[in-house]
Design a protein around this motif. Sequence first.
Motif, PDB file in Angstrom:
ATOM      1  N   THR A 139      -6.145 -15.538  10.022  1.00 44.15           N
ATOM      2  CA  THR A 139      -5.491 -14.259  10.300  1.00 44.15           C
ATOM      3  C   THR A 139      -5.537 -13.338   9.088  1.00 44.15           C
ATOM      4  O   THR A 139      -5.567 -13.808   7.946  1.00 44.15           O
ATOM      5  CB  THR A 139      -4.008 -14.482  10.674  1.00 44.15           C
ATOM      6  N   ARG A 235       3.339  -9.383  21.242  1.00 44.25           N
ATOM      7  CA  ARG A 235       2.910  -8.517  20.134  1.00 44.25           C
ATOM      8  C   ARG A 235       2.980  -7.051  20.563  1.00 44.25           C
ATOM      9  O   ARG A 235       3.196  -6.745  21.730  1.00 44.25           O
ATOM     10  CB  ARG A 235       1.507  -8.937  19.678  1.00 44.25           C
ATOM     11  N   VAL A 236       2.798  -6.148  19.592  1.00 45.87           N
ATOM     12  CA  VAL A 236       3.182  -4.747  19.800  1.00 45.87           C
ATOM     13  C   VAL A 236       2.487  -4.100  21.010  1.00 45.87           C
ATOM     14  O   VAL A 236       3.112  -3.324  21.732  1.00 45.87           O
ATOM     15  CB  VAL A 236       3.002  -3.914  18.507  1.00 45.87           C
ATOM     16  N   PHE A 240       4.868  -2.357  23.769  1.00 52.65           N
ATOM     17  CA  PHE A 240       4.812  -0.921  24.083  1.00 52.65           C
ATOM     18  C   PHE A 240       4.319  -0.687  25.517  1.00 52.65           C
ATOM     19  O   PHE A 240       4.798   0.206  26.206  1.00 52.65           O
ATOM     20  CB  PHE A 240       3.928  -0.181  23.073  1.00 52.65           C
ATOM     21  N   VAL A 253      10.392  -0.659  15.126  1.00 49.22           N
ATOM     22  CA  VAL A 253      11.075  -1.567  14.210  1.00 49.22           C
ATOM     23  C   VAL A 253      11.100  -0.944  12.810  1.00 49.22           C
ATOM     24  O   VAL A 253      10.054  -0.557  12.278  1.00 49.22           O
ATOM     25  CB  VAL A 253      10.366  -2.942  14.191  1.00 49.22           C
ATOM     26  N   SER A 258       5.333   0.773   9.150  1.00 44.38           N
ATOM     27  CA  SER A 258       4.241  -0.143   8.774  1.00 44.38           C
ATOM     28  C   SER A 258       2.931   0.379   9.340  1.00 44.38           C
ATOM     29  O   SER A 258       2.910   1.041  10.378  1.00 44.38           O
ATOM     30  CB  SER A 258       4.500  -1.546   9.323  1.00 44.38           C
ATOM     31  N   ARG A 260      -1.157  -0.368  10.484  1.00 45.18           N
ATOM     32  CA  ARG A 260      -2.085  -1.383  10.981  1.00 45.18           C
ATOM     33  C   ARG A 260      -3.410  -0.702  11.317  1.00 45.18           C
ATOM     34  O   ARG A 260      -3.446   0.487  11.635  1.00 45.18           O
ATOM     35  CB  ARG A 260      -1.570  -2.018  12.292  1.00 45.18           C
ATOM     36  N   TYR A 331      14.021  -8.765  15.755  1.00 45.27           N
ATOM     37  CA  TYR A 331      13.399 -10.079  15.537  1.00 45.27           C
ATOM     38  C   TYR A 331      14.383 -11.146  15.042  1.00 45.27           C
ATOM     39  O   TYR A 331      14.054 -12.328  15.054  1.00 45.27           O
ATOM     40  CB  TYR A 331      12.285  -9.989  14.485  1.00 45.27           C
ATOM     41  N   ASP A 337       7.728  -7.841   6.875  1.00 48.25           N
ATOM     42  CA  ASP A 337       6.557  -7.220   7.491  1.00 48.25           C
ATOM     43  C   ASP A 337       5.424  -7.026   6.493  1.00 48.25           C
ATOM     44  O   ASP A 337       5.652  -6.882   5.287  1.00 48.25           O
ATOM     45  CB  ASP A 337       6.960  -5.863   8.097  1.00 48.25           C
ATOM     46  N   ARG A 341      -2.663  -2.822   6.418  1.00 50.30           N
ATOM     47  CA  ARG A 341      -3.764  -3.796   6.548  1.00 50.30           C
ATOM     48  C   ARG A 341      -5.092  -3.111   6.805  1.00 50.30           C
ATOM     49  O   ARG A 341      -5.426  -2.818   7.953  1.00 50.30           O
ATOM     50  CB  ARG A 341      -3.511  -4.691   7.762  1.00 50.30           C
TER      51      ARG A 341
HETATM   52  O1  UDX Z   1       8.176  -3.368  20.102  1.00 43.91           O
HETATM   53  C1  UDX Z   1       7.690  -3.450  18.958  1.00 43.91           C
HETATM   54  C2  UDX Z   1       6.846  -4.524  18.538  1.00 43.91           C
HETATM   55  C3  UDX Z   1       6.335  -4.528  17.242  1.00 43.91           C
HETATM   56  N1  UDX Z   1       6.629  -3.523  16.377  1.00 43.91           N
HETATM   57  C4  UDX Z   1       6.025  -3.478  15.018  1.00 43.91           C
HETATM   58  O2  UDX Z   1       4.621  -3.308  15.193  1.00 43.91           O
HETATM   59  C5  UDX Z   1       3.892  -3.935  14.123  1.00 43.91           C
HETATM   60  C6  UDX Z   1       2.815  -4.822  14.699  1.00 43.91           C
HETATM   61  O3  UDX Z   1       3.399  -5.890  15.381  1.00 43.91           O
HETATM   62  P1  UDX Z   1       2.572  -7.055  16.114  1.00 43.91           P
HETATM   63  O4  UDX Z   1       3.515  -7.699  17.065  1.00 43.91           O
HETATM   64  O5  UDX Z   1       1.321  -6.562  16.691  1.00 43.91           O
HETATM   65  O6  UDX Z   1       2.279  -8.096  14.972  1.00 43.91           O
HETATM   66  P2  UDX Z   1       1.734  -7.986  13.474  1.00 43.91           P
HETATM   67  O7  UDX Z   1       0.660  -6.972  13.341  1.00 43.91           O
HETATM   68  O8  UDX Z   1       2.893  -7.812  12.556  1.00 43.91           O
HETATM   69  O9  UDX Z   1       1.193  -9.457  13.289  1.00 43.91           O
HETATM   70  C7  UDX Z   1       0.102  -9.929  14.057  1.00 43.91           C
HETATM   71  O10 UDX Z   1      -0.986  -9.772  13.254  1.00 43.91           O
HETATM   72  C8  UDX Z   1      -2.001 -10.681  13.143  1.00 43.91           C
HETATM   73  C9  UDX Z   1      -1.912 -11.956  13.914  1.00 43.91           C
HETATM   74  O11 UDX Z   1      -2.058 -13.063  13.094  1.00 43.91           O
HETATM   75  C10 UDX Z   1      -0.803 -12.107  14.844  1.00 43.91           C
HETATM   76  O12 UDX Z   1      -1.302 -11.798  16.112  1.00 43.91           O
HETATM   77  C11 UDX Z   1       0.408 -11.339  14.487  1.00 43.91           C
HETATM   78  O13 UDX Z   1       1.024 -12.050  13.461  1.00 43.91           O
HETATM   79  C12 UDX Z   1       4.951  -4.615  13.258  1.00 43.91           C
HETATM   80  O14 UDX Z   1       5.282  -3.764  12.190  1.00 43.91           O
HETATM   81  C13 UDX Z   1       6.157  -4.748  14.183  1.00 43.91           C
HETATM   82  O15 UDX Z   1       7.386  -4.776  13.491  1.00 43.91           O
HETATM   83  C14 UDX Z   1       7.455  -2.460  16.792  1.00 43.91           C
HETATM   84  O16 UDX Z   1       7.743  -1.535  16.022  1.00 43.91           O
HETATM   85  N2  UDX Z   1       7.962  -2.473  18.060  1.00 43.91           N
END
Ligand code: UDX
Length: 389
Positions: A139, A235-236, A240, A253, A258, A260, A331, A337, A341
């Motif tokens: 990952t 996951r996000v 959403f 959150v 953050s 991505r 969470y 967090d 990336r």
């Molecule tokens: O409803 C939500 C869900 C998530 N988020 C935020 O959105 C971002 C992305 O969240 P994700 O659930 O997609 O997960 P992350 O990107 O943090 O991690 C992912 O990345 C790589 C992989 O290894 C995994 O699939 C997972 O760990 C985070 O900052 C999270 O806090 C929200 O703001 N609202």
Amino acid sequence: MAGTKTRVDLDGNTIKPITICMIGAGGFIGSHLCEKLMSETPHTVLAVDVYNDKIKHLLEPDSLPWAGRIQFHRLNIKNDSRLEGLIKCSDLTINLAAICTPADYNTRPLDTIYSNFIDALPVVKYCSENNKRLIHFSTCEVYGKTIGSYLPKDSPLRQDPAYYILKEDTSPCIFGSVEKQRWSYACAKQLIERLIYAEGAENGLEFTIVRPFNWIGPRMDFIPGIDGPSEGVPRVLACFSNNLLRREPLKLVDGGESQRTFIYIKDAIEAVLLMIENPARASGHIFNVGNPNNEVTVRQLAEMMTQVYSKVSGEDAIETPTVDVSSKEFYGEGYDDSDKRIPDMTIINKQLGWNPKTSLWDLLESTLTYQHRTYAEAIKQTIAKPSAN
Ligand SMILES: O=c1ccn([C@@H]2O[C@H](COP(=O)(O)OP(=O)(O)O[C@H]3OC[C@@H](O)[C@H](O)[C@H]3O)[C@@H](O)[C@H]2O)c(=O)[nH]1
Ligand SMILES: NC(=O)c1ccc[n+]([C@@H]2O[C@H](COP(=O)([O-])OP(=O)(O)OC[C@H]3O[C@@H](n4cnc5c(N)ncnc54)[C@H](O)[C@@H]3O)[C@@H](O)[C@H]2O)c1
């Protein structure tokens, strides 16, 4: 049709059909990889998972053009002696099996560590002992936080790519304290990477390690209350999508600050296929697989998904499309967090000549079209139910 014309690798050599033991084949990435292998290659897949819902369309009916080239083996790799036999009769093993949703890292840290480290150990051992090639899914989270995140907020160095671009061979892995159980996943993934690397160095294991950077697309995770638990937190993309389908505000959150980079699953699968079919170029390497051009904050992602969903569903957005929520509330204790990336692409460009193609808008448009088609009706029915009673 797959298998009828001669296919060549990046060096012009004929690609011979191989047998692949794919562990975790029933998940999001596995389902897309199986689809690609069945429709475009002559390879055979031994698909291992505890579930097969996401690959059912590839397994049935028997009249499918690739029937005979994919077999499903329902087994839990934690405790099933059939695993070694499947690895032994394959040319390549691809390990995708893992607990990989952030909502689990701080609430089920033991399951997370067992799944990502302990359960992967026999897979590595059987590959090494039987001289079988291994492609292991790690990952981007192994990088943890960027160096730049530790600089003062107003430091000009934060704008310098040297402080945030993530490079396989030079970037450090920066995790939070042990109390921040979020890092249980990243730490377990890092240790299994180190073990695989050591098996390569000491025992000659032929390996490739993949570090996915937020691959998204159809069939990712589940929609709570429809094809997964009502209280589950995926996951996000799925969180959403669920909010949009239910016409609820999207939850940001800690302010959605953050960042991505998101890549379309179909672009990423092209990279994996190149690794499968170009072992001489892929072996011994760790590859970032992401799209550096698709960077957004989570807030921007929410705004874009809201716009795209309006377009594909024909419904206007709700009046308050987003709401802020603390990470503790969303969470629980121990969440932390990754701040940012962005993958460096030098190694994958050099070895495999691969680049992602799809823009964030385009990948959201095709993904949300799928979400709408697949779930809108079922959601309408569950919303209508209580008032009907
Ligand atoms: O409803 C939500 C869900 C998530 N988020 C935020 O959105 C971002 C992305 O969240 P994700 O659930 O997609 O997960 P992350 O990107 O943090 O991690 C992912 O990345 C790589 C992989 O290894 C995994 O699939 C997972 O760990 C985070 O900052 C999270 O806090 C929200 O703001 N609202
Ligand atoms: N999707 C991403 O963006 C992303 C990002 C970083 C890393 N990864 C890694 O890629 C891999 C696949 O991710 P995904 O998004 O497809 O996740 P997923 O949860 O959809 O797929 C994982 C699959 O593994 C199976 N599995 C888990 N434990 C098992 C066991 N003990 N025995 C048999 N099967 C088991 C699950 O049933 C599931 O079908 C994981 O290792 C994950 O850590 C994915």
